[in-house]
Design an enzyme around this catalytic site. Structure first.
Site, PDB file in Angstrom:
ATOM      1  CG  ASP A 173     -11.868  17.766   0.174  1.00 19.16           C
ATOM      2  OD1 ASP A 173     -10.931  17.293   0.863  1.00 19.16           O
ATOM      3  OD2 ASP A 173     -12.367  17.147  -0.784  1.00 19.16           O
TER       4      ASP A 173
ATOM      5  CB  CYS B 139       9.427   6.952  16.573  1.00 22.23           C
ATOM      6  SG  CYS B 139       8.286   5.601  16.597  1.00 22.23           S
TER       7      CYS B 139
END
Ligand code: BEZ
Length: 222
Positions: free
Chosen positions: A138, A45
């Site tokens: 959107d 990570c």
């Protein structure tokens, strides 16, 4: 639970390293990239968030806002951010150029189907897998990829796929195998020959195939 392509991404409220956010308001009119991580202070990570920070300009050019998530606290995220900045040679910098969500109760992880049952913390609770979600302006889901904790993502592929998503959102083309920005595209099967000749004035090359169906139509990137 989970989320499918085309679904409206949840307008969740979350604690992050930049304070409380509501996702849609935070996103505004940008595209979004949400990457989940198993836990703070973990090696793979750290390399991923370091590269995300280094790629800030690339994502900005594409009007994409990045956000990360792991199941640890905001306090841990701040401590970990210092490590990540040190790792990428930015030891004077405190914060990362994107927020990290603190999903301590794993509410988002469950809602978005991001838990990896194979990876558990020291209390036996499941950790988040490496989910990649690309959200359009959107607010619908345009792409999802799920990697296990033990495999780091390829951010060249994430940038490449965003280029394809943004191109195909506004032009009637699809992008072929291993396509990269600027390369030839495919004319959509639903476009007639007449419409294609108007839409693609740079020309169309049709490969001849045994079926003679004429569906393998290439055009320079519009
Ligand atoms: C890592 O980020 O290095 C990692 C986290 C959990 C399991 C395996 C690897």
């Amino acid at each position: 639970m989970g989320i499918n392509l085309g679904d409206t991404f949840p307008n969740f409220e979350a604690d992050t390293t930049v304070g409380k956010i509501r996702f849609h308001e935070w996103l505004g009119s940008s595209w979004g990239l949400l990457c989940s991580h198993p836990a703070d202070f973990t090696p793979v990570c750290t390399t991923e968030l370091g590269l995300m920070a280094k790629l800030t300009l690339e994502f900005k050019k594409r009007n994409v806002k990045m956000i990360a998530l792991s199941v640890d606290s905001v306090k841990d995220h701040h401590g970990w951010s210092k490590d990540i900045n040190h790792y990428i040679g930015e030891s004077q910098v405190q914060n990362l150029p994107f927020p990290i969500i603190a999903d301590e109760k794993r509410e988002l992880a469950v809602q978005l189907g991001m838990l990896d049952p194979a990876e558990k913390d020291c209390q036996g609770l499941p950790l988040t897998a490496r989910a990649v979600f690309v959200i359009g302006p959107d607010k619908t889901l345009k792409l999802s990829i799920l990697y296990p904790a033990t495999t780091g993502r390829n951010f060249n592929e994430i940038l490449r796929v965003i280029d394809s998503l943004q191109l195909t959102a506004c032009k009637k083309v699809a992008t072929p195998v291993n396509w990269k920005n600027g390369e030839e595209c495919m004319v959509l099967p639903s476009i007639s020959a007449e419409e294609a000749s108007i839409l693609f004035p740079k020309g169309i090359r049709t490969d001849d195939l045994p079926s003679k169906k004429g569906y393998l139509r290439f055009t320079p990137q519009p």
